[in-house]
Design an enzyme around this catalytic site. Structure first.
Site, PDB file in Angstrom:
ATOM      1  N   TYR A 145       0.841  -1.207   0.000  1.00 46.72           N
ATOM      2  CA  TYR A 145       0.000   0.000   0.000  1.00 46.72           C
ATOM      3  C   TYR A 145       0.877   1.259   0.000  1.00 46.72           C
ATOM      4  CZ  TYR A 145      -2.697   3.853   1.894  1.00 46.72           C
ATOM      5  OH  TYR A 145      -3.242   5.085   2.111  1.00 46.72           O
ATOM      6  N   LYS A 149       1.658   4.164  -3.095  1.00 43.89           N
ATOM      7  CA  LYS A 149       1.513   5.618  -2.953  1.00 43.89           C
ATOM      8  C   LYS A 149       2.832   6.336  -3.260  1.00 43.89           C
ATOM      9  CE  LYS A 149      -2.834   6.059  -1.579  1.00 43.89           C
ATOM     10  NZ  LYS A 149      -3.828   6.992  -2.094  1.00 43.89           N
ATOM     11  N   HIS A 193     -10.300   0.317  11.175  1.00 40.17           N
ATOM     12  CA  HIS A 193      -9.748   1.469  11.897  1.00 40.17           C
ATOM     13  C   HIS A 193     -10.165   1.523  13.360  1.00 40.17           C
ATOM     14  CE1 HIS A 193      -9.240   2.781   7.679  1.00 40.17           C
ATOM     15  NE2 HIS A 193      -8.064   3.108   8.176  1.00 40.17           N
ATOM     16  N   ILE A 211      -7.475  -4.760  21.387  1.00 43.12           N
ATOM     17  CA  ILE A 211      -6.270  -3.910  21.355  1.00 43.12           C
ATOM     18  C   ILE A 211      -5.143  -4.757  20.767  1.00 43.12           C
ATOM     19  CG2 ILE A 211      -4.529  -2.687  22.701  1.00 43.12           C
ATOM     20  CD1 ILE A 211      -6.552  -1.916  24.706  1.00 43.12           C
ATOM     21  N   ARG A 286      -0.467  -6.440  15.524  1.00 45.14           N
ATOM     22  CA  ARG A 286      -0.848  -6.566  14.120  1.00 45.14           C
ATOM     23  C   ARG A 286       0.427  -6.399  13.292  1.00 45.14           C
ATOM     24  NH1 ARG A 286      -5.461  -2.398  12.190  1.00 45.14           N
ATOM     25  NH2 ARG A 286      -3.645  -1.057  12.154  1.00 45.14           N
TER      26      ARG A 286
HETATM   27  N1  UFG Z   1      -5.986  -0.796  16.527  1.00 39.36           N
HETATM   28  C1  UFG Z   1      -6.430  -1.649  17.537  1.00 39.36           C
HETATM   29  N2  UFG Z   1      -7.614  -2.298  17.357  1.00 39.36           N
HETATM   30  C2  UFG Z   1      -8.390  -2.129  16.221  1.00 39.36           C
HETATM   31  C3  UFG Z   1      -7.923  -1.263  15.220  1.00 39.36           C
HETATM   32  C4  UFG Z   1      -6.720  -0.616  15.403  1.00 39.36           C
HETATM   33  O1  UFG Z   1      -5.760  -1.806  18.556  1.00 39.36           O
HETATM   34  O2  UFG Z   1      -9.457  -2.759  16.131  1.00 39.36           O
HETATM   35  C5  UFG Z   1      -4.717  -0.070  16.708  1.00 39.36           C
HETATM   36  C6  UFG Z   1      -3.689  -0.421  15.643  1.00 39.36           C
HETATM   37  O3  UFG Z   1      -2.940  -1.546  16.013  1.00 39.36           O
HETATM   38  C7  UFG Z   1      -2.876   0.874  15.607  1.00 39.36           C
HETATM   39  C8  UFG Z   1      -3.899   1.966  15.917  1.00 39.36           C
HETATM   40  O4  UFG Z   1      -4.984   1.297  16.558  1.00 39.36           O
HETATM   41  O5  UFG Z   1      -1.926   0.857  16.609  1.00 39.36           O
HETATM   42  C9  UFG Z   1      -4.426   2.686  14.687  1.00 39.36           C
HETATM   43  O6  UFG Z   1      -4.872   1.716  13.743  1.00 39.36           O
HETATM   44  P1  UFG Z   1      -5.731   2.071  12.460  1.00 39.36           P
HETATM   45  O7  UFG Z   1      -6.037   0.773  11.786  1.00 39.36           O
HETATM   46  O8  UFG Z   1      -6.882   2.956  12.837  1.00 39.36           O
HETATM   47  O9  UFG Z   1      -4.748   2.952  11.585  1.00 39.36           O
HETATM   48  P2  UFG Z   1      -3.282   2.618  11.024  1.00 39.36           P
HETATM   49  O10 UFG Z   1      -2.321   3.405  11.875  1.00 39.36           O
HETATM   50  O11 UFG Z   1      -3.036   1.171  10.913  1.00 39.36           O
HETATM   51  O12 UFG Z   1      -3.405   3.104   9.538  1.00 39.36           O
HETATM   52  C10 UFG Z   1      -3.398   4.425   9.160  1.00 39.36           C
HETATM   53  C11 UFG Z   1      -4.159   4.559   7.843  1.00 39.36           C
HETATM   54  C12 UFG Z   1      -3.446   3.824   6.747  1.00 39.36           C
HETATM   55  C13 UFG Z   1      -2.002   4.267   6.678  1.00 39.36           C
HETATM   56  C14 UFG Z   1      -1.345   4.148   8.020  1.00 39.36           C
HETATM   57  C15 UFG Z   1       0.039   4.714   8.010  1.00 39.36           C
HETATM   58  O13 UFG Z   1      -5.468   4.069   7.979  1.00 39.36           O
HETATM   59  O14 UFG Z   1      -4.080   4.077   5.519  1.00 39.36           O
HETATM   60  O15 UFG Z   1      -2.079   4.857   9.007  1.00 39.36           O
HETATM   61  O16 UFG Z   1       0.850   3.918   8.771  1.00 39.36           O
HETATM   62  F1  UFG Z   1      -1.318   3.520   5.817  1.00 39.36           F
END
Ligand code: UFG
Length: 330
Positions: A145, A149, A193, A211, A286
């Site tokens: 991904y 970009k 998210h 978490i 994750r």
């Molecule tokens: N998280 C949880 N439980 C969930 C979902 C998320 O603990 O059910 C945690 C993740 O592990 C992470 C944080 O919450 O630590 C944020 O996670 P998100 O999935 O909301 O967002 P990301 O940081 O993974 O992703 C975002 C954007 C992506 C981008 C990325 C850049 O959504 O498009 O930031 O690293 F690529």
């Protein structure tokens, strides 16, 4: 007229809302693969605009937009954006994100449209070497991904040199929140998210919020992210377009707040704002989640005069209001 690709998606739709509320003419192009027709219908109730269902991977479909409408500039959101999925099916990401954008740029050039604002991502930086991350941080994405970009950013540099196509690339950190009047909001399927997933556990019986990881090297062991409100983020797109319209050169900016919050802090704020006890469990890390991602946003403050104005709590409140509205009007 402004062409908005991906205008039926989460961030694109909030941008369309801001543009139509400013009285600007908008054409939305979206293949509805992750975008939602419900959002387009809700937006059209506020103010009508052109909507064309089509796919960027089909050159004629996007080229016809430029033939049929008087497009002056483009805001390009359309993309697949799930990091984990991109590691399992990279081809999907390279075809849709990179090839789709090549078609869009080709149609722009054929029709002499030379201004584009592009949704890039903090994922282009990869594992951070220092925090906060500024725009000079090396770009070494660690998943398809982020790579897709970055490829587009690089293509845009070459197209500026060769064809004078001007781009502003906005590298988003974690985008959160919803329209302040709860008319539209975040609607992903599947939802990956953080905030929508916490809120799901408020509404859905027996759904525990998970978490992902509690032994990161952070103040409480959970990941730190920079949560930027979607309406603040959209304002940056409007400023970026103004900048290009005034003759600004190709540029790239981080879009974040400089404030880092842990997953636990976000969870606690959700409990406080909803007034509900939310069931939670601990899962393993994750894959591909860096411990901390926080933006240095001094460049965009200085060059575009942008600043974030909504707090994380305000974002959570709007996301909660949207969830309530959406669930009672399904
Ligand atoms: N998280 C949880 N439980 C969930 C979902 C998320 O603990 O059910 C945690 C993740 O592990 C992470 C944080 O919450 O630590 C944020 O996670 P998100 O999935 O909301 O967002 P990301 O940081 O993974 O992703 C975002 C954007 C992506 C981008 C990325 C850049 O959504 O498009 O930031 O690293 F690529």
């Amino acid at each position: 007229m402004i062409l908005v690709t991906g205008g039926a998606g989460y961030i694109g739709s909030h941008c369309v809302l801001a543009l139509i509320e400013k009285g600007l003419n908008v054409c939305v192009f979206d293949n509805l693969s992750t975008g939602n027709i419900r959002i387009i219908k809700d937006l059209k109730k506020i103010k009508d605009f052109e909507f064309v269902e089509g796919d960027l991977t089909k050159f004629e479909e996007i080229n016809n937009i430029f033939k049929n409408y008087n497009i002056e500039s483009v805001i390009h959101f359309a993309a697949f954006s799930q990091v984990q999925e991109s590691t399992i099916d990279p081809q999907k990401y390279y075809i849709n994100n990179v090839y789709g954008t090549l078609n869009l740029l080709k149609a722009m050039l054929e029709n002499n449209v030379k201004k584009i604002v592009f949704s890039s991502t903090a994922a282009t930086y990869g594992e951070p070497l220092y925090i906060p991350i500024d725009e000079n941080h090396p770009q070494n994405p660690i998943n398809p991904y982020g790579k897709s970009k970055l490829m587009i950013e690089n293509i845009m540099d070459d197209y500026e040199k060769a064809y004078n196509l001007k781009s502003v690339r906005l590298r988003y950190f974690n985008v959160v929140g919803a329209d302040k009047k709860a008319r539209i909001g975040e609607l992903h399927n599947p939802e990956t998210h953080l905030i929508p997933n916490i809120l799901k556990s408020v509404f859905e019986k027996n759904k525990e919020f998970k978490i992902f990881g509690i032994n990161y090297d952070t103040k409480d062991g959970t990941c730190v992210r920079d949560y930027i409100n979607v309406e603040d983020l959209v304002q940056a797109h409007i400023l970026a377009l103004d900048y290009l319209n005034k003759g600004g050169n190709t540029n790239y900016f981080n879009l974040g707040t400089t404030i880092g919050n842990t997953v636990k802090e976000v969870f606690d704020s959700c409990e406080k704002i909803t007034g509900k006890k939310i069931s939670v469990c601990i899962e393993g890390k994750r894959a591909g989640d860096p411990a901390t991602l926080v933006a240095d946003n001094s460049k965009i403050r200085k060059v575009l005069n942008w600043e974030p104005s909504r707090t994380l709590d305000e974002s959570i409140k709007t996301a909660y209001e949207w969830e309530k509205y959406y669930r009672s009007n399904k």
